[in-house]
Structure formats: structure tokens, C-alpha cells
Motif scaffolding. Sequence first.
Motif, PDB file in Angstrom:
ATOM      1  N   GLY A   3       1.072  -1.282  -0.094  1.00 31.71           N
ATOM      2  CA  GLY A   3      -0.028  -0.116  -0.055  1.00 31.71           C
ATOM      3  C   GLY A   3       0.716   1.363  -0.138  1.00 31.71           C
ATOM      4  O   GLY A   3       0.078   2.375   0.062  1.00 31.71           O
ATOM      5  N   ILE A   4       2.109   1.234  -0.163  1.00 31.17           N
ATOM      6  CA  ILE A   4       2.788   2.478  -0.070  1.00 31.17           C
ATOM      7  C   ILE A   4       2.596   3.087  -1.629  1.00 31.17           C
ATOM      8  O   ILE A   4       3.161   2.383  -2.516  1.00 31.17           O
ATOM      9  CB  ILE A   4       4.456   2.275   0.071  1.00 31.17           C
ATOM     10  CG1 ILE A   4       4.451   1.736   1.420  1.00 31.17           C
ATOM     11  CG2 ILE A   4       5.213   3.433  -0.196  1.00 31.17           C
ATOM     12  CD1 ILE A   4       5.992   1.512   1.762  1.00 31.17           C
ATOM     13  N   PRO A   5       2.256   4.339  -1.688  1.00 30.99           N
ATOM     14  CA  PRO A   5       2.040   4.980  -3.230  1.00 30.99           C
ATOM     15  C   PRO A   5       3.280   5.149  -3.691  1.00 30.99           C
ATOM     16  O   PRO A   5       4.409   5.336  -3.323  1.00 30.99           O
ATOM     17  CB  PRO A   5       1.255   6.252  -2.762  1.00 30.99           C
ATOM     18  CG  PRO A   5       0.613   6.002  -1.232  1.00 30.99           C
ATOM     19  CD  PRO A   5       1.680   5.067  -0.649  1.00 30.99           C
ATOM     20  N   ASP A   6       3.220   5.058  -5.068  1.00 31.78           N
ATOM     21  CA  ASP A   6       4.436   4.973  -5.905  1.00 31.78           C
ATOM     22  C   ASP A   6       4.935   6.542  -5.821  1.00 31.78           C
ATOM     23  O   ASP A   6       5.996   6.768  -5.903  1.00 31.78           O
ATOM     24  CB  ASP A   6       4.142   4.876  -7.553  1.00 31.78           C
ATOM     25  CG  ASP A   6       3.858   3.477  -7.869  1.00 31.78           C
ATOM     26  OD1 ASP A   6       4.228   2.796  -7.011  1.00 31.78           O
ATOM     27  OD2 ASP A   6       3.353   3.077  -8.802  1.00 31.78           O
ATOM     28  N   ALA A   7       4.163   7.520  -5.714  1.00 34.32           N
ATOM     29  CA  ALA A   7       4.485   8.872  -5.491  1.00 34.32           C
ATOM     30  C   ALA A   7       5.459   9.059  -4.295  1.00 34.32           C
ATOM     31  O   ALA A   7       6.365   9.770  -4.347  1.00 34.32           O
ATOM     32  CB  ALA A   7       3.388   9.818  -5.481  1.00 34.32           C
ATOM     33  N   ILE A   8       5.090   8.294  -3.277  1.00 36.45           N
ATOM     34  CA  ILE A   8       5.948   8.280  -2.026  1.00 36.45           C
ATOM     35  C   ILE A   8       7.125   7.903  -2.114  1.00 36.45           C
ATOM     36  O   ILE A   8       8.330   8.231  -1.710  1.00 36.45           O
ATOM     37  CB  ILE A   8       5.173   7.801  -0.806  1.00 36.45           C
ATOM     38  CG1 ILE A   8       3.725   8.358  -0.637  1.00 36.45           C
ATOM     39  CG2 ILE A   8       6.042   7.762   0.479  1.00 36.45           C
ATOM     40  CD1 ILE A   8       3.976   9.876   0.192  1.00 36.45           C
ATOM     41  N   THR A   9       7.448   6.552  -2.791  1.00 34.82           N
ATOM     42  CA  THR A   9       8.637   5.975  -3.002  1.00 34.82           C
ATOM     43  C   THR A   9       9.397   6.810  -4.036  1.00 34.82           C
ATOM     44  O   THR A   9      10.715   6.867  -3.760  1.00 34.82           O
ATOM     45  CB  THR A   9       8.354   4.553  -3.695  1.00 34.82           C
ATOM     46  OG1 THR A   9       7.553   3.867  -2.788  1.00 34.82           O
ATOM     47  CG2 THR A   9       9.431   3.669  -3.990  1.00 34.82           C
ATOM     48  N   HIS A  10       8.976   7.289  -4.954  1.00 36.72           N
ATOM     49  CA  HIS A  10       9.921   8.194  -6.027  1.00 36.72           C
ATOM     50  C   HIS A  10      10.214   9.410  -5.376  1.00 36.72           C
ATOM     51  O   HIS A  10      11.298   9.870  -5.384  1.00 36.72           O
ATOM     52  CB  HIS A  10       8.832   8.629  -7.185  1.00 36.72           C
ATOM     53  CG  HIS A  10       8.299   7.302  -8.217  1.00 36.72           C
ATOM     54  ND1 HIS A  10       7.118   7.530  -8.733  1.00 36.72           N
ATOM     55  CD2 HIS A  10       8.998   6.304  -8.324  1.00 36.72           C
ATOM     56  CE1 HIS A  10       7.058   6.233  -9.457  1.00 36.72           C
ATOM     57  NE2 HIS A  10       8.328   5.578  -9.232  1.00 36.72           N
ATOM     58  N   GLY A  11       9.229  10.091  -4.346  1.00 38.42           N
ATOM     59  CA  GLY A  11       9.830  11.238  -3.653  1.00 38.42           C
ATOM     60  C   GLY A  11      11.127  10.707  -2.784  1.00 38.42           C
ATOM     61  O   GLY A  11      11.991  11.454  -2.660  1.00 38.42           O
ATOM     62  N   LEU A  12      11.144   9.476  -2.192  1.00 38.74           N
ATOM     63  CA  LEU A  12      12.059   9.185  -1.559  1.00 38.74           C
ATOM     64  C   LEU A  12      13.561   9.164  -2.429  1.00 38.74           C
ATOM     65  O   LEU A  12      14.563   9.372  -2.067  1.00 38.74           O
ATOM     66  CB  LEU A  12      11.863   7.693  -0.970  1.00 38.74           C
ATOM     67  CG  LEU A  12      13.176   6.933  -0.224  1.00 38.74           C
ATOM     68  CD1 LEU A  12      13.526   7.773   1.176  1.00 38.74           C
ATOM     69  CD2 LEU A  12      12.811   5.629  -0.027  1.00 38.74           C
TER      70      LEU A  12
END
Length: 348
Positions: free
Chosen positions: A45-54
Motif C-alpha cells: 500500500g505504499i503509493p508510488d509517488a511516496i517511493t519516487h519522492g524518497l
Amino acid sequence: MTFQVPLVDITPYVAGGTAAAQAEVARRIDDACRTVGFIQITGHGIPDAITHGLTDAMDAFFALDLEAKKAYRTPPKINRGYSPPKSESLSLSLGVEQASRMNDFFEAFNVGASAASYPHMAELPQPDYADNVWPTVDGFQEQVEAYFTEAGRVARVMTRIFADALGLDPEFFASRTDHSLDVLRMNNYALPPGTDVTLDGDLIGMGEHTDYGIVTILWADQVKGLQVLGADGSWNDVAPADDALLINLGDVTARWTNERWMSTLHRVKPPVIDGTIERRRSAAFFHDGNVDALIQTLPSCVDAEHPDLYEPVTVGEHIAAKLAGSRAGVRNDSAARESARVLASQRY
């Protein structure tokens, strides 16, 4: 037999599933923890946008000049800020001396849960709950904090699954993690300009080690480098599947379960291509438990055939001995069982 890290969809716990669906997830997690100690999960459930931000934040920070990054270095006892190449030796956290001591070539940046993260706690010891050091990189703090929150959520989902898999009270782990020592370590495996690492002599990405706490949530590039020790003593390459996170158990869980569940040895050796290390990034969220939580073997994991292997110890005492090894170069002499496995693995 081919080494394989099981892939488990944890959607029934994240999105709400039937009791039967959750029981099947818990069964598969139990099997993976008994046999491998590493798991791949989807449905986290971690959104792609959050991972890309990281990853954007990591790229921006690690692209800085080495001297600029060193301005964010902290003393060894404070598990925050920047760690340059060759400032750590993970094998020493298990009491094993390498040929050259502080020789892991990765660079890293650590952030963690501070005392302010747990306002319900009147007083928490320092430097265990130290304030974070934030670099002056646009968006870095916001992007990293967003991922930290999501990784923490996934870690707590995993411990809820662990409770079911072990037949424990559903709140067993929650009551021991309400002020958990949580750390996010962002790693960059490359040779930054200005370092003195040579490709033919002292190249170790990250030495053989086990993780310290309850569970680790690992995001990683799909680049070779991570190697996991198999039951037969062989080292095996592991890379995450599409959209998957890698999960592995730490020493705290191995102690609680009397090694019914495995805290598996792993290391990082990124490939050298045309004389250059292929860059690899990872971000490991360590969910270690409350500093004052007592690690005492679960009664259900002790019987005549499986005598208790460990003396009780607090999470804080255990983590302090580990960090003194990896970051301050002090060999951890309390990790006899783990160090024996490292020495046996070095035959391969």
C-alpha cells in the motif's frame, strides 16, 4: 534445491480481508520466517509517488560534494546523519574482525524516531531518540518523512501478522513498539570522488551481518548486490520483484522465537562492470522495538528439544552493543551464535 525468497501478498491485512485470507497470509509468513528469514511482499500500500519522492531525495543528497555531505556526520553513538564510505564495519556488530576494520564502502544517511515522535512518553533516553539532522536540500525532509511514515505503517502491519503467525495476543508487538527505536537508513553503493577505496583490495559493499531489531522493511533498486545466506551455507543473489518490498527479521525476533524464526545473514556486493561499481540504492527501515522492552524467549518456543538459547536483555542493551560494533569499531562479544555463522559462511 534453488534458493528462493517467498513472495507474499499481504493485501488481506492492509485492505481488510476475511479471517481465512488473513490466516493464509500468516501461515505463509510463518513458513518463510522458519525457512528463509527473508520475504518479498506486495500489497503493502505504499503509493508510488511516496517511493519516487524518497528516491529523488536520496539522489539529490548523495549527488552533493563529499565534503558537503560530511558536514552532516554525527558521532558514532548517535545513529543519525551521514556515514561516509569506510566509516563502518557491519561484521564487527557480530563480533567478527575483517582484514581491514572499518571497510564497508557504502555511504548512508540515517533518520529516526526522535523523542518528539512519541509525545505520550514523558521522558525517553538520549541519544537513542536523538533529533534528526536534516540537510539543506530542497524537499529532502518532507519526502523522507513521508516515506518514513509509510514504512512504519508497513512494519506494524508485519508485526500484526507475526502475532497471528506465532499464536500470540494480537497486541503483543504493539505493546512493545509504542515508542519503537525506528531508523530509516538510505544507502548509496558507489565510489564517490575523493574516497580511498580500491576495487582490487578492500572492496566490501556491506559486510556480513544480521539486522538488529524486530523487522526490516527494505526498498531496493533491482540491481544485483544483495546476497542472502542459504541454509546450506551458500550466498545467493536477491533482488526485489516488481512493486515488492523485501522483508527480513532481525535478532530481536530470533531471540524472542528461540531461533524458530531466522535472523538471516546477508551482505551487499554490487557488481563491478568495466572497472566501475554499478550504482545501487536501498532504503532500510529498521523497526527495533521500545528501548526498554525486554527480549525474553517466548514460552511457546521452548521445549525439551529446543532449550532456551538466550538470556533476557532489553532492546536498548542489545542495540547498543550492535551499534558499538558497526559504527565505533568495538567488537560485539555478546553475539557468539551470530559470529559463528559469519565465520562458517566465509568459506563460500
